[in-house]
Write a protein that holds these residues in place. Structure first.
Motif, PDB file in Angstrom:
ATOM      1  N   VAL A 153      43.401 -51.260   2.059  1.00 27.25           N
ATOM      2  CA  VAL A 153      43.713 -51.093   3.477  1.00 27.25           C
ATOM      3  C   VAL A 153      43.485 -49.639   3.891  1.00 27.25           C
ATOM      4  N   PHE A 154      43.884 -48.707   3.039  1.00 23.07           N
ATOM      5  CA  PHE A 154      43.668 -47.295   3.351  1.00 23.07           C
ATOM      6  C   PHE A 154      42.180 -46.971   3.444  1.00 23.07           C
ATOM      7  N   ASN A 155      41.339 -47.695   2.706  1.00 22.97           N
ATOM      8  CA  ASN A 155      39.887 -47.544   2.803  1.00 22.97           C
ATOM      9  C   ASN A 155      39.445 -47.780   4.246  1.00 22.97           C
ATOM     10  N   ASP A 156      39.939 -48.873   4.843  1.00 23.48           N
ATOM     11  CA  ASP A 156      39.573 -49.195   6.226  1.00 23.48           C
ATOM     12  C   ASP A 156      40.150 -48.179   7.202  1.00 23.48           C
ATOM     13  N   LEU A 157      41.339 -47.654   6.903  1.00 22.64           N
ATOM     14  CA  LEU A 157      41.939 -46.642   7.768  1.00 22.64           C
ATOM     15  C   LEU A 157      41.137 -45.345   7.756  1.00 22.64           C
ATOM     16  N   ALA A 158      40.560 -45.009   6.598  1.00 25.38           N
ATOM     17  CA  ALA A 158      39.871 -43.727   6.447  1.00 25.38           C
ATOM     18  C   ALA A 158      38.486 -43.721   7.089  1.00 25.38           C
ATOM     19  N   LEU A 159      37.891 -44.898   7.313  1.00 25.33           N
ATOM     20  CA  LEU A 159      36.506 -44.943   7.782  1.00 25.33           C
ATOM     21  C   LEU A 159      36.299 -44.215   9.113  1.00 25.33           C
ATOM     22  N   PRO A 160      37.152 -44.405  10.143  1.00 29.39           N
ATOM     23  CA  PRO A 160      36.919 -43.644  11.382  1.00 29.39           C
ATOM     24  C   PRO A 160      37.014 -42.132  11.191  1.00 29.39           C
ATOM     25  N   VAL A 161      37.902 -41.679  10.295  1.00 26.93           N
ATOM     26  CA  VAL A 161      37.992 -40.247  10.004  1.00 26.93           C
ATOM     27  C   VAL A 161      36.682 -39.754   9.407  1.00 26.93           C
ATOM     28  N   ILE A 162      36.146 -40.537   8.483  1.00 23.45           N
ATOM     29  CA  ILE A 162      34.884 -40.154   7.835  1.00 23.45           C
ATOM     30  C   ILE A 162      33.744 -40.142   8.844  1.00 23.45           C
ATOM     31  N   ARG A 163      33.691 -41.174   9.693  1.00 24.61           N
ATOM     32  CA  ARG A 163      32.592 -41.260  10.657  1.00 24.61           C
ATOM     33  C   ARG A 163      32.677 -40.163  11.711  1.00 24.61           C
ATOM     34  N   SER A 164      33.888 -39.678  11.992  1.00 30.39           N
ATOM     35  CA  SER A 164      33.999 -38.592  12.957  1.00 30.39           C
ATOM     36  C   SER A 164      33.383 -37.307  12.422  1.00 30.39           C
ATOM     37  N   GLN A 165      33.337 -37.161  11.096  1.00 29.28           N
ATOM     38  CA  GLN A 165      32.759 -35.968  10.474  1.00 29.28           C
ATOM     39  C   GLN A 165      31.313 -36.192  10.028  1.00 29.28           C
ATOM     40  N   ILE A 166      30.993 -37.432   9.639  1.00 31.88           N
ATOM     41  CA  ILE A 166      29.643 -37.751   9.155  1.00 31.88           C
ATOM     42  C   ILE A 166      29.172 -38.966   9.953  1.00 31.88           C
ATOM     43  N   PRO A 167      28.634 -38.771  11.155  1.00 31.70           N
ATOM     44  CA  PRO A 167      28.378 -39.875  12.074  1.00 31.70           C
ATOM     45  C   PRO A 167      27.411 -40.932  11.554  1.00 31.70           C
ATOM     46  N   GLU A 168      26.493 -40.563  10.650  1.00 35.76           N
ATOM     47  CA  GLU A 168      25.525 -41.553  10.186  1.00 35.76           C
ATOM     48  C   GLU A 168      26.118 -42.568   9.220  1.00 35.76           C
TER      49      GLU A 168
END
Length: 489
Positions: free
Chosen positions: A334-349
Motif C-alpha cells: 500500500v505504501f508503494n502506491d502512496l509513494a508513486l505521486p511523490v516520485i512522479r512529482s520529482q521524476i515526471p517521466e
C-alpha cells in the motif's frame, strides 16, 4: 479525505473489523513461543481476518495479531477504501511541494487540506485511558518469541517516541515516532534496535553528545492512524505525531507521561516509559527478520523501564516479521502506491513503480517510464537512488518502457530478454549504503547496486535498426473474442 469514520483507538478499529466479519477469536490454547507465529502466517497467506487469541500460555491478556494483513485493512487504517489510496498519495506529494493558492476560489477548494492541518494539532488530556492502571513490569505482557532461534521475547509493534536533546516535553512537533523492535531482557529492561539512519537513533546521538539519559516512551496497541503514521516514509519536516491526526480525521489525544518528560498517547492500550542512559548497550538478537534470515547479534541501547501503564482489560498488539508475505510486506504494498505521486512529482517521466513484496519490499524496483531521449533510463535510476532515504537500500532497479506491465513478470522478463544487452545496458555502482541485514553485501552497511535498462534503445544508444514489435489489429482481436464467446463456455 477520509471515507470511513474516525478510529480513535485500537478497539474502535477492531469493532469495525468485527462488524465486517473480518475478526476471528481463537479459543484454542496457543503457545507464545513459535506456535502463534505459525497461526498468524497461515491466516495471512489466506488473506484472513484479524486474529484475537484469548487463550495462550502467557500472562492473562488477549493478544491481537494480523491487524494489517490485507491491503484493504491497511487502507481502512488510513480511513480510506483501497481505490482511494492514489488520491491520498497525491495529498502526501503536496505536503512535500505545496503550491500557493491562485486566489480565493482556489484557497476555498483546498479547505479539506486546511481542515486536515487543523486535525494535525494534538489535544492534551488530563485523564488518559492508557494510564488507568499500572503494571508491575514487562513480565505481565504476553510477548511473543516468534522464531525458533530467536534470542528471546520480542515486542514487534511498538511505537517508540523520542525527542531531541534541547527540546521540551511540550514540543510534540519535534517528536519522532518509529516502529523499532524491542527485545525484553527482564521486567524492567528492553533493548531498542534502531538503525543509524532512523529518527530515534538521531535523537539518541543528541543526548549522547550532551552526556545525559534520554527519555523514551513506547505505545503498545495504538490506534491505526498512529501505527501507520509511525511507519509511513513522511518528509522529515512533517511530524508523525501530528500527521496521525490527518489520518485519523481527529486530533491525537496526548497526556503527560508518569515518570519521563514526554507526552504519550492517551488512548493506547499500554504505555512503557523509561530512560536510555549514555553508553548502556546489550547484545540484541538473533531474531528472524524480513529478509527470511536471522540477524547477527549486535549491541543496541538498553531502555531502563520506569513505568508500565495500561487501560482496564488491555489488549496486546503484536505482529511477525519474516520472509514475505508477512504483515510488513502487505503494508509495504500500500505504501508503494502512496509513494508513486511523490516520485512522479520529482521524476515526471515515471509512469509507475513496483517494489515486489517477494524482494523484501524495497530491495528491488521495477520502473515504467515514458522514454524520450537516450540515457533517460540511467538518469531515472540515479534519481531514484538519491531521492528518498528508503531507496538507498534498493540494490536493483529495472527500467522498462511505458507499455510494459511491471506487475506481470512475463512482461518484465520479455523486456529483459529482448531489450537489454548485458554489456551495454547494465550499470554497476560499488560501495554504496546498504541495509546491514543484507548478508550478500561484502561489507556491513556497504554494497553494490545494479541498474538494468530494459527499454527500447533509441538514438545514440544503438547503431542498429530496432525490430518492429508484432501486434494484431485490435478489431481482429475483438472479433476473435466475439467468435470464441459463442463456442467456448
Amino acid at each position: 479525505m477520509r471515507s470511513l469514520p474516525p478510529f480513535p483507538d485500537l478497539r474502535a478499529f477492531l469493532a469495525f473489523a468485527e462488524a465486517r466479519g473480518d475478526l476471528a477469536r481463537i479459543a484454542a490454547p496457543v503457545s507464545l513461543r513459535h506456535e502463534m507465529t505459525a497461526v498468524q502466517l497461515a491466516a495471512l497467506r489466506r488473506g484472513g481476518p484479524v486474529l484475537r487469541f484469548d487463550a495462550h500460555d502467557g500472562p492473562p491478556m488477549p493478544v491481537v495479531t494480523n491487524l494489517f494483513a490485507t491491503r484493504e485493512r491497511v487502507a481502512a487504517g488510513l480511513g480510506l477504501a483501497l481505490d482511494e489510496i492514489p488520491a491520498f498519495g497525491g495529498f502526501l506529494a503536496s505536503l512535500r511541494s505545496p503550491e500557493p493558492p491562485e486566489g480565493m476560489r482556489d484557497a476555498l477548494s483546498r479547505w479539506p487540506v486546511l481542515r486536515a492541518a487543523l486535525a494535525a494539532r494534538p489535544r492534551l488530556s488530563r485523564h488518559a485511558a492508557s494510564q488507568e492502571e499500572v503494571l508491575p513490569g514487562l513480565d505481565r505482557l504476553p510477548v511473543q518469541t516468534p522464531w525458533p532461534e530467536d534470542g528471546g521475547p520480542l515486542i514487534t509493534w511498538p511505537v517508540v517516541m523520542t525527542r531531541p536533546h534541547g527540546s521540551e516535553a511540550a514540543d510534540h512537533g519535534r517528536y519522532n515516532l518509529g516502529v523499532y523492535r524491542a527485545q525484553v531482557l527482564g521486567p524492567d529492561r528492553l533493548i531498542l534496535r534502531w538503525l543509524a539512519h532512523r529518527g530515534g537513533a538521531a535523537h539518541h546521538r543528541s543526548w549522547l553528545r550532551a552526556g545525559e539519559p534520554m527519555p523514551v516512551a513506547i505505545a503498545l496497541g495504538a490506534d491505526p492512524a498512529l501505527l501507520l503514521a509511525a511507519a509511513l516514509p513522511l518528509p522529515e519536516t512533517v511530524s508523525e505525531l501530528g500527521f496521525s491526526g490527518v489520518l485519523r480525521g481527529a486530533r491525537t489525544e496526548l497526556a503527560a507521561a508518569r515518570t519521563v518528560p514526554l507526552m504519550v498517547p492517551a488512548r493506547a492500550e499500554i504505555v512503557v516509559e523509561g530512560w536510555v542512559h549514555p553508553g548502556e548497550t546489550a547484545p540484541e538478537g538473533p531474531f528472524g527478520d524480513h529478509t527470511g534470515y536471522y540477524n547477527a547479534v549486535e549491541p543496541f541501547p538498553v531502555m531502563r523501564v520506569s513505568a508500565v501503564t495500561c487501560r482496564r482489560d488491555p489488549l496486546y498488539l503484536t505482529t511477525v516479521t519474516g520472509r514475505p508475505p508477512d504483515e510488513p510486506s502487505v503494508i509495504g504494498e500500500v505504501f508503494n502506491d502512496l509513494a508513486l505521486p511523490v516520485i512522479r512529482s520529482q521524476i515526471p517521466e515515471v509512469r509507475d513503480l513496483f517494489l515486489p513484496p517477494a524482494a523484501c519490499s524495497y530491495r528491488m524496483a521495477v520502473v515504467r517510464i515514458d522514454k524520450a531521449y537516450p540515457g533517460q533510463a540511467r538518469r531515472v535510476m540515479m534519481a531514484l537512488w538519491g531521492m528518498l532515504p528508503q531507496f538507498c537500500y534498493t540494490k536493483m532497479i529495472v527500467v522498462v518502457d511505458g507499455e510494459i506491465d511491471i506487475r506481470n513478470w512475463d512482461d518484465v522478463l520479455w523486456a529483459l530478454s529482448t531489450r537489454m544487452d548485458p554489456a551495454r545496458d547494465v550499470m554497476l555502482i560499488d560501495r554504496t549504503p546498504m541495509d546491514y541485514l543484507d548478508f550478500a553485501s561484502p561489507r556491513e552497511g556497504l554494497a553494490g547496486k545494479i541498474g538494468i535498462d530494459a527499454t527500447t534503445k533509441i538514438g545514440t544508444e544503438t547503431a542498429r535498426d530496432w525490430g518492429r514489435e508484432m501486434r494484431l489489429d485490435p478489431t481482429h482481436e475483438a472479433r476473435a473474442a466475439a467468435i470464441l464467446a459463442e463456442v467456448v463456455a
